[in-house]
Design a protein around this motif. Structure first.
Motif, PDB file in Angstrom:
ATOM      1  N   PRO A   1      34.080  15.036  79.531  1.00  0.00           N
ATOM      2  CA  PRO A   1      33.218  15.778  80.463  1.00  0.00           C
ATOM      3  C   PRO A   1      31.735  15.469  80.260  1.00  0.00           C
ATOM      4  O   PRO A   1      30.977  16.267  79.720  1.00  0.00           O
ATOM      5  N   ALA A   2      31.321  14.294  80.695  1.00  0.00           N
ATOM      6  CA  ALA A   2      29.918  13.894  80.608  1.00  0.00           C
ATOM      7  C   ALA A   2      29.480  13.407  81.984  1.00  0.00           C
ATOM      8  O   ALA A   2      30.302  12.938  82.778  1.00  0.00           O
ATOM      9  N   ARG A   3      28.190  13.536  82.261  1.00  0.00           N
ATOM     10  CA  ARG A   3      27.697  13.095  83.566  1.00  0.00           C
ATOM     11  C   ARG A   3      26.334  12.433  83.393  1.00  0.00           C
ATOM     12  O   ARG A   3      25.426  13.037  82.832  1.00  0.00           O
ATOM     13  N   PRO A   4      26.189  11.216  83.890  1.00  0.00           N
ATOM     14  CA  PRO A   4      24.886  10.556  83.809  1.00  0.00           C
ATOM     15  C   PRO A   4      23.901  11.151  84.805  1.00  0.00           C
ATOM     16  O   PRO A   4      24.274  11.931  85.685  1.00  0.00           O
ATOM     17  N   ARG A   5      22.650  10.793  84.665  1.00  0.00           N
ATOM     18  CA  ARG A   5      21.589  11.260  85.561  1.00  0.00           C
ATOM     19  C   ARG A   5      21.966  10.998  87.016  1.00  0.00           C
ATOM     20  O   ARG A   5      22.208   9.869  87.410  1.00  0.00           O
ATOM     21  N   PRO A   6      21.999  12.033  87.870  1.00  0.00           N
ATOM     22  CA  PRO A   6      22.570  11.878  89.207  1.00  0.00           C
ATOM     23  C   PRO A   6      21.706  11.091  90.185  1.00  0.00           C
ATOM     24  O   PRO A   6      22.212  10.638  91.215  1.00  0.00           O
ATOM     25  N   ASP A   7      20.397  10.926  89.905  1.00  0.00           N
ATOM     26  CA  ASP A   7      19.552  10.209  90.858  1.00  0.00           C
ATOM     27  C   ASP A   7      19.422   8.726  90.541  1.00  0.00           C
ATOM     28  O   ASP A   7      18.716   7.996  91.242  1.00  0.00           O
ATOM     29  N   ALA A   8      20.087   8.241  89.498  1.00  0.00           N
ATOM     30  CA  ALA A   8      20.099   6.805  89.209  1.00  0.00           C
ATOM     31  C   ALA A   8      20.981   6.089  90.230  1.00  0.00           C
ATOM     32  O   ALA A   8      21.881   6.675  90.825  1.00  0.00           O
ATOM     33  N   ARG A   9      20.736   4.807  90.402  1.00  0.00           N
ATOM     34  CA  ARG A   9      21.493   4.026  91.376  1.00  0.00           C
ATOM     35  C   ARG A   9      22.256   2.872  90.750  1.00  0.00           C
ATOM     36  O   ARG A   9      23.051   2.223  91.431  1.00  0.00           O
ATOM     37  N   ALA A  10      22.003   2.584  89.478  1.00  0.00           N
ATOM     38  CA  ALA A  10      22.693   1.474  88.831  1.00  0.00           C
ATOM     39  C   ALA A  10      22.829   1.743  87.339  1.00  0.00           C
ATOM     40  O   ALA A  10      22.010   2.463  86.745  1.00  0.00           O
TER      41      ALA A  10
END
Length: 255
Positions: free
Chosen positions: A176-185
């Protein structure tokens, strides 16, 4: 927001990136190196930026001039007038990033912000040249790229920093981890500290989140082919002729 919504990504994939213009040529991050890559057909170029003591943004990888030029000293401690006299490989001047944008108007740039002090000068250059659609900003420091994104908004494309890549790797394993949502790559090595980063699960997870996967720095043909088979969206290389040849054999080199 998906990558398709930003003009930086509106080009046939996979993207071929000339890493520092093609380090194998011995004149990394110089206008001559970038010109050679562009003449080969590259439209995506990778570089790094530092800022001089008087605020000029230069395309250069190291914090100091020592390794690749005939001069010495930390760029952050030197005025542009001194940095401008240095010669990469004893031959080529250190370029200003603004001059590279003007010299190659049909190109897009992946820019690694190597120092915090270079961030605001970079954003000023992008504003002055209205180059928001031509640049994707990255850094190992997640806080730095998050700050760039917060300052510039959706007009700027950014990639994940190290913390975001770790989160994406964990998520690809079902954690259950989530990267920064506004990144594109996600711009990543094949492996880090002996731990595999790029595999099928990683690529699929990135794509589900609307992230492209760009892999650096890949200098062997078999490794390029294996990554393309996994479905990566871009490859960065020092060996610009080699990557072009691998993509040509697959019919994937842009006309």
């Amino acid at each position: 927001m998906t990558t398709a919504a930003h003009p930086y990504f509106d080009h046939p994939r996979p993207f071929a990136f000339a890493h520092r213009g093609g380090v194998a040529g011995g004149l990394e991050n110089t206008e001559r190196a970038f010109r050679r890559a562009v003449d080969l057909g590259y439209r995506y170029l990778e570089t790094d930026v530092h800022v001089t003591a008087d605020g000029r943004l230069v395309a250069f990888h190291d914090a100091t001039l020592d390794r690749v030029t005939d001069a010495r000293g930390a760029i952050a401690d030197l005025p542009w007038s001194e940095v401008a006299r240095a010669r990469v490989g004893g031959r080529e001047p250190v370029p200003l990033f603004a001059d590279l944008l003007r010299a190659f108007p049909g190109t897009r740039w992946n820019v690694d912000v190597k120092a915090e002090g270079a961030l605001l000068p970079l954003l000023r250059v992008l504003q002055e040249q209205d180059a928001w659609g031509r640049v994707c900003v990255g850094s190992f420091d997640e806080r730095r790229v998050a700050r760039a994104q917060a300052l510039a908004g959706n007009r700027l494309a950014t990639s994940l920093g190290t913390r975001g890549v770790v989160a994406l790797r964990l998520r690809s394993w079902g954690l259950p981890a989530r990267p920064r949502p506004d990144a594109r790559a996600a711009q990543v090595p094949v492996r880090q500290a002996g731990i595999p980063v790029v595999d099928g699960a990683f690529v699929r997870c990135a794509h589900r989140l609307g992230l492209q996967v760009h892999v650096w720095t890949v200098n062997e043909a078999d490794a390029m082919r294996a990554l393309l088979d996994l479905g990566v969206d871009g490859i960065m290389t020092d060996h610009v002729e080699l990557l072009r040849g691998v993509l040509e054999e697959r019919g994937a080199w842009p006309a």
